[in-house]
Design a protein around this motif. Structure first.
Motif, PDB file in Angstrom:
ATOM      1  N   MET A   1      36.324  43.111  42.256  1.00 33.97           N
ATOM      2  CA  MET A   1      37.469  43.189  41.353  1.00 33.97           C
ATOM      3  C   MET A   1      38.670  42.433  41.904  1.00 33.97           C
ATOM      4  O   MET A   1      39.401  41.783  41.147  1.00 33.97           O
ATOM      5  CB  MET A   1      37.817  44.648  41.068  1.00 33.97           C
ATOM      6  CG  MET A   1      36.803  45.337  40.165  1.00 33.97           C
ATOM      7  SD  MET A   1      37.394  46.888  39.435  1.00 33.97           S
ATOM      8  CE  MET A   1      37.462  47.928  40.881  1.00 33.97           C
ATOM      9  N   ARG A   2      38.889  42.502  43.206  1.00 35.08           N
ATOM     10  CA  ARG A   2      40.006  41.759  43.796  1.00 35.08           C
ATOM     11  C   ARG A   2      39.810  40.252  43.604  1.00 35.08           C
ATOM     12  O   ARG A   2      40.737  39.536  43.235  1.00 35.08           O
ATOM     13  CB  ARG A   2      40.129  42.075  45.291  1.00 35.08           C
ATOM     14  CG  ARG A   2      40.761  43.417  45.611  1.00 35.08           C
ATOM     15  CD  ARG A   2      41.014  43.543  47.111  1.00 35.08           C
ATOM     16  NE  ARG A   2      41.580  44.814  47.473  1.00 35.08           N
ATOM     17  CZ  ARG A   2      42.864  45.138  47.382  1.00 35.08           C
ATOM     18  NH1 ARG A   2      43.726  44.231  46.913  1.00 35.08           N
ATOM     19  NH2 ARG A   2      43.301  46.327  47.739  1.00 35.08           N
ATOM     20  N   LEU A   3      38.603  39.786  43.849  1.00 34.66           N
ATOM     21  CA  LEU A   3      38.335  38.359  43.700  1.00 34.66           C
ATOM     22  C   LEU A   3      38.441  37.937  42.240  1.00 34.66           C
ATOM     23  O   LEU A   3      39.031  36.899  41.922  1.00 34.66           O
ATOM     24  CB  LEU A   3      36.942  38.035  44.251  1.00 34.66           C
ATOM     25  CG  LEU A   3      36.570  36.557  44.336  1.00 34.66           C
ATOM     26  CD1 LEU A   3      37.549  35.789  45.217  1.00 34.66           C
ATOM     27  CD2 LEU A   3      35.147  36.403  44.858  1.00 34.66           C
TER      28      LEU A   3
ATOM     29  N   GLY B   1      40.471  35.048  37.373  1.00 31.73           N
ATOM     30  CA  GLY B   1      40.373  35.165  35.920  1.00 31.73           C
ATOM     31  C   GLY B   1      41.158  36.354  35.427  1.00 31.73           C
ATOM     32  O   GLY B   1      42.237  36.661  35.937  1.00 31.73           O
ATOM     33  N   LEU B   2      40.590  37.053  34.450  1.00 35.42           N
ATOM     34  CA  LEU B   2      41.266  38.190  33.831  1.00 35.42           C
ATOM     35  C   LEU B   2      40.478  39.468  34.119  1.00 35.42           C
ATOM     36  O   LEU B   2      39.515  39.786  33.419  1.00 35.42           O
ATOM     37  CB  LEU B   2      41.390  37.978  32.320  1.00 35.42           C
ATOM     38  CG  LEU B   2      42.208  36.763  31.869  1.00 35.42           C
ATOM     39  CD1 LEU B   2      42.172  36.644  30.344  1.00 35.42           C
ATOM     40  CD2 LEU B   2      43.644  36.875  32.358  1.00 35.42           C
TER      41      LEU B   2
ATOM     42  N   MET C   1      32.504  32.862  39.564  1.00 35.60           N
ATOM     43  CA  MET C   1      33.775  33.076  38.864  1.00 35.60           C
ATOM     44  C   MET C   1      34.426  31.750  38.488  1.00 35.60           C
ATOM     45  O   MET C   1      34.996  31.618  37.399  1.00 35.60           O
ATOM     46  CB  MET C   1      34.707  33.918  39.727  1.00 35.60           C
ATOM     47  CG  MET C   1      34.277  35.373  39.833  1.00 35.60           C
ATOM     48  SD  MET C   1      35.260  36.304  41.032  1.00 35.60           S
ATOM     49  CE  MET C   1      34.362  37.857  41.059  1.00 35.60           C
ATOM     50  N   SER C   2      34.333  30.765  39.371  1.00 36.45           N
ATOM     51  CA  SER C   2      34.907  29.464  39.031  1.00 36.45           C
ATOM     52  C   SER C   2      34.128  28.805  37.899  1.00 36.45           C
ATOM     53  O   SER C   2      34.711  28.184  37.010  1.00 36.45           O
ATOM     54  CB  SER C   2      34.943  28.558  40.269  1.00 36.45           C
ATOM     55  OG  SER C   2      33.638  28.231  40.712  1.00 36.45           O
ATOM     56  N   LEU C   3      32.798  28.958  37.910  1.00 34.84           N
ATOM     57  CA  LEU C   3      31.990  28.402  36.817  1.00 34.84           C
ATOM     58  C   LEU C   3      32.278  29.114  35.495  1.00 34.84           C
ATOM     59  O   LEU C   3      32.368  28.470  34.445  1.00 34.84           O
ATOM     60  CB  LEU C   3      30.505  28.513  37.153  1.00 34.84           C
ATOM     61  CG  LEU C   3      29.965  27.528  38.191  1.00 34.84           C
ATOM     62  CD1 LEU C   3      28.544  27.900  38.571  1.00 34.84           C
ATOM     63  CD2 LEU C   3      30.016  26.104  37.655  1.00 34.84           C
ATOM     64  N   ALA C   4      32.419  30.439  35.555  1.00 32.79           N
ATOM     65  CA  ALA C   4      32.745  31.178  34.328  1.00 32.79           C
ATOM     66  C   ALA C   4      34.051  30.672  33.739  1.00 32.79           C
ATOM     67  O   ALA C   4      34.191  30.527  32.509  1.00 32.79           O
ATOM     68  CB  ALA C   4      32.819  32.670  34.625  1.00 32.79           C
ATOM     69  N   GLY C   5      35.028  30.387  34.596  1.00 35.92           N
ATOM     70  CA  GLY C   5      36.299  29.867  34.117  1.00 35.92           C
ATOM     71  C   GLY C   5      36.184  28.506  33.461  1.00 35.92           C
ATOM     72  O   GLY C   5      36.989  28.153  32.591  1.00 35.92           O
ATOM     73  N   ASP C   6      35.174  27.724  33.845  1.00 36.66           N
ATOM     74  CA  ASP C   6      34.980  26.401  33.246  1.00 36.66           C
ATOM     75  C   ASP C   6      34.508  26.473  31.800  1.00 36.66           C
ATOM     76  O   ASP C   6      34.710  25.526  31.037  1.00 36.66           O
ATOM     77  CB  ASP C   6      33.932  25.611  34.042  1.00 36.66           C
ATOM     78  CG  ASP C   6      34.412  25.199  35.422  1.00 36.66           C
ATOM     79  OD1 ASP C   6      35.643  25.186  35.641  1.00 36.66           O
ATOM     80  OD2 ASP C   6      33.558  24.903  36.274  1.00 36.66           O
ATOM     81  N   PHE C   7      33.844  27.579  31.428  1.00 37.33           N
ATOM     82  CA  PHE C   7      33.153  27.612  30.143  1.00 37.33           C
ATOM     83  C   PHE C   7      33.614  28.747  29.228  1.00 37.33           C
ATOM     84  O   PHE C   7      32.862  29.201  28.368  1.00 37.33           O
ATOM     85  CB  PHE C   7      31.635  27.707  30.369  1.00 37.33           C
ATOM     86  CG  PHE C   7      31.067  26.493  31.062  1.00 37.33           C
ATOM     87  CD1 PHE C   7      30.830  25.331  30.356  1.00 37.33           C
ATOM     88  CD2 PHE C   7      30.785  26.522  32.424  1.00 37.33           C
ATOM     89  CE1 PHE C   7      30.311  24.206  30.989  1.00 37.33           C
ATOM     90  CE2 PHE C   7      30.273  25.410  33.070  1.00 37.33           C
ATOM     91  CZ  PHE C   7      30.036  24.243  32.348  1.00 37.33           C
ATOM     92  N   GLN C   8      34.843  29.205  29.406  1.00 35.35           N
ATOM     93  CA  GLN C   8      35.364  30.203  28.478  1.00 35.35           C
ATOM     94  C   GLN C   8      35.451  29.610  27.071  1.00 35.35           C
ATOM     95  O   GLN C   8      35.478  28.390  26.893  1.00 35.35           O
ATOM     96  CB  GLN C   8      36.724  30.716  28.937  1.00 35.35           C
ATOM     97  CG  GLN C   8      36.702  31.468  30.252  1.00 35.35           C
ATOM     98  CD  GLN C   8      35.937  32.793  30.206  1.00 35.35           C
ATOM     99  OE1 GLN C   8      35.445  33.208  29.158  1.00 35.35           O
ATOM    100  NE2 GLN C   8      35.844  33.467  31.343  1.00 35.35           N
TER     101      GLN C   8
END
Length: 468
Positions: A394-396, A401-402, A360-367
């Protein structure tokens, strides 16, 4: 005490029930990752009995039966369909809390109108009742998809697979459900398998019409098959790997590795990592160019029980969860693609739930501004696909993110009854959202909640893959 799996099952408040019944329950299903057969959908043959529908290829059920000490003869062996069903029925009462227990009863309710709990004591009556319903009709693959309110699905297909049945379904005006092939080149990357990999290259060469003699011609063959998939509406790729490789190499080096693999010479772990890295980077560039979604399924350890796999074959319930570091190789892989402006829409699935925060943190880096929610972390997958796993994911995701942009549920199943799992997911979703609203953490705005629930029940995924 609530009735056993009644209409309000998993819905713990009146508000959760309203969200589910008013918004989620009637939403159509788009299932973007599964393993059902296009051939079976086209041929549309009726099932002969409930065992064929339930136990023919369901390794979730098989694992539970083995855990109950059931002989393999009653699982993948030569026992009668009746006796296999009874063996599963005798196992099920021990599966309290397991999602298979709930999925099985959801399917009995939705497709057979059977509300009696399945057990060894009720097995004979339910066997007779279910098979009587099958004999009345409505249990062909197409009818089951219609009854589940499926509007589109993506089936995973190997590049060397024959797409004839996808073409026939596309041209069948009597069947409006979209059956789209998803490109799964996993076997193409398995250079370490030696003779099996070389035999695979022969199949790929035949399917593509390209003589594969080098890494260059290998890519040409795969590109040609991508064109064939695209002509039939492909919108997604899929690649599963125990651990993500990232070891860059020159074209010359990869050609040399490919040549050694082709000639049967020894292949080192570094050779494999370099070959797979360059293959996956090239594939991702092709996906971006075609506007396909790249799905990376990270963490399955395949066929860990080698003795039983030799007896029962692959995908028979002997896979498990890996425990490798994921941050550095996946981060480097995504960064390389992003630097070259060829990062496609991507869904990262983790089989080990401990890695969800990393992904999830990596996904946030590359939006990317090209599309909201461009980078996704997939829904709770396989061993995590249960109420607690879904809620945890889903909680995490909501903290990182969204959640409102996420893609919701996909079955990853071979069964035509498994689309009832979308109902399971939607109930868990509505219960979670209701809890936040009732706690004053989100407004009780009907219009806002309707959009949110409908988006997470399938609309987000349909838009993301472009099937609407």
């Amino acid at each position: 005490m609530k009735p056993f799996m009644g209409e309000q099952y998993l819905l713990e408040s009146e508000f959760a029930r309203r969200l589910y019944h008013d918004f989620a329950a009637q939403q159509p299903i788009f299932d973007y990752h599964n393993h059902v057969s296009a051939k079976e959908i086209f041929e549309d043959k009726p099932a002969q009995n409930i065992t064929q529908l339930w136990l023919g290829a369901d390794h979730y059920k098989w694992r539970l039966m083995r855990a109950n000490g059931i002989s393999e003869r009653f699982i993948t062996g030569d026992a009668t369909d009746h006796d296999k069903f009874v063996a599963f029925a005798e196992t099920l009462p021990y599966a309290i809390g397991n999602p298979v227990y709930h999925w099985s009863h959801l399917e009995l309710q939705r497709y057979f109108e059977i509300h009696t709990p399945l057990s060894g004591e009720t097995a004979e009556a339910i066997w007779a009742q279910a098979n009587e319903r099958i004999a009345q009709g409505g249990f062909t693959p197409r009818e089951l998809l219609r009854r589940a309110n499926v509007t589109a699905l993506c089936t995973t297909e190997d590049p060397a697979d024959d797409l004839t049945y996808h073409a026939r379904l596309k041209n069948d005006a009597t069947f409006p459900i979209q059956i789209l092939p998803a490109f799964r080149p996993e076997k193409a990357g398995e250079i370490w398998r030696g003779a099996a990999w070389r035999e695979y290259l022969e199949r790929l060469s035949k399917a593509s019409g390209v003589a594969i003699t080098s890494f260059t011609t290998f890519k040409r063959a795969l590109s040609g098959r991508m064109d064939a998939f695209a002509a039939l509406g492909c919108r997604a790729s899929d690649y599963g790997t125990e651990r993500m490789p990232f070891s860059r190499a020159s074209e010359r080096t990869v050609e040399a590795v490919f040549a050694r693999g082709l000639s049967g010479e020894a292949i080192s772990e570094e050779d494999v990592a370099q070959f797979q890295t360059e293959l996956l980077l090239w594939l991702a560039e092709e996906y971006a160019r075609r506007n396909w979604v790249m799905e990376l399924h990270i963490g399955p350890v395949r066929a860990k029980n080698t003795r039983m796999t030799s007896l029962c074959g692959k995908d028979a319930g002997f896979d498990s969860v890996s425990d490798h570091a994921v941050s550095d190789p996946i981060g480097a892989f995504l960064d390389e693609l992003n630097t070259n402006d060829c990062l496609p829409k991507t869904i990262l699935f983790s089989l080990n739930h401990k890695d969800n925060l990393v992904l999830m943190s990596l996904a946030g880096d590359f939006q990317n501004e090209r599309y909201p929610g461009y980078m996704q972390v997939g829904s709770a997958w396989w061993f995590n696909d249960h109420r607690d796993g879904i809620v945890e994911q889903m909680r995490l995701l909501s903290t990182q993110g969204l959640l409102g942009r996420s893609l919701g549920m996909t079955t990853d199943s071979r069964s035509f009854l498994s689309f009832a799992r979308h109902d399971y997911f939607r109930r868990v979703l509505c219960n979670l959202i209701a809890g936040w609203v009732e706690a004053g953490e989100y407004p009780a705005d009907p219009a806002l909640l309707e959009r949110l629930i409908c988006d997470l029940s399938g609309k987000n995924a349909a838009r993301y893959f472009g099937v609407v």
